[in-house]
Write a protein that holds these residues in place. Structure first.
Motif, PDB file in Angstrom:
ATOM      1  N   LYS A 233       3.527   5.707  -6.119  1.00 35.06           N
ATOM      2  CA  LYS A 233       3.480   5.615  -7.413  1.00 35.06           C
ATOM      3  C   LYS A 233       2.192   6.574  -7.908  1.00 35.06           C
ATOM      4  O   LYS A 233       2.413   7.187  -8.920  1.00 35.06           O
ATOM      5  N   ASN A 234       1.228   6.459  -7.095  1.00 32.36           N
ATOM      6  CA  ASN A 234      -0.083   7.238  -7.632  1.00 32.36           C
ATOM      7  C   ASN A 234      -0.103   8.548  -7.438  1.00 32.36           C
ATOM      8  O   ASN A 234      -0.945   9.590  -8.080  1.00 32.36           O
ATOM      9  N   LYS A 235       0.222   8.827  -6.109  1.00 26.61           N
ATOM     10  CA  LYS A 235       0.177  10.280  -5.463  1.00 26.61           C
ATOM     11  C   LYS A 235       1.528  11.191  -5.314  1.00 26.61           C
ATOM     12  O   LYS A 235       1.847  12.152  -5.831  1.00 26.61           O
TER      13      LYS A 235
ATOM     14  N   GLU B 162       0.818  -1.017  -0.109  1.00 20.49           N
ATOM     15  CA  GLU B 162       0.041  -0.157  -0.007  1.00 20.49           C
ATOM     16  C   GLU B 162       0.840   1.294  -0.171  1.00 20.49           C
ATOM     17  O   GLU B 162       0.461   2.389  -0.400  1.00 20.49           O
TER      18      GLU B 162
ATOM     19  N   THR C 130       2.091   1.628  -3.728  1.00 22.56           N
ATOM     20  CA  THR C 130       0.847   2.069  -4.641  1.00 22.56           C
ATOM     21  C   THR C 130       0.712   3.677  -4.224  1.00 22.56           C
ATOM     22  O   THR C 130       0.505   4.345  -5.068  1.00 22.56           O
ATOM     23  N   GLU C 131       0.737   4.081  -3.055  1.00 24.59           N
ATOM     24  CA  GLU C 131       0.404   5.384  -2.530  1.00 24.59           C
ATOM     25  C   GLU C 131       1.735   6.332  -3.259  1.00 24.59           C
ATOM     26  O   GLU C 131       1.276   7.309  -3.681  1.00 24.59           O
TER      27      GLU C 131
END
Length: 88
Positions: A26-28, A20, A23-24
């Motif tokens: 990479k995405n934000k 998680e 993911t955070e």
């Protein structure tokens, strides 16, 4: 737009992170670093002492990414660690 350069230590640190957090990042976090590394969401701080040439930004409440600003609008990512372990 800032160019992102990945340091070897950064690549090793990512492998040890919970999914998680990756993911955070990479995405934000990563898109915001590329656009504006002092974006308010990132809560970027200039570091001091032996880290005086580096900055730290928030990935999650508990994780920080540490980086340097290089020439030609390049950001070198140094590592992502839990905030309690970031500067040890």
């Amino acid at each position: 737009m800032n160019k992102i350069v990945y340091g070897n230590r950064f690549l090793k640190s990512v492998k040890r992170l919970p999914a998680e957090v990756v993911t955070e990042f990479k995405n934000k976090t990563l898109p915001l670093l590329q656009e504006n590394f002092v974006h308010p969401f990132l809560n970027t701080k200039k570091l001091s002492g032996e880290w005086a040439d580096c900055f730290s930004s928030r990935v999650t409440h508990e994780y920080r990414v540490t980086f340097k600003i290089l020439e030609n609008n390049e950001i070198k990512l140094l590592f992502i660690k839990h905030r309690k372990d970031s500067y040890k």
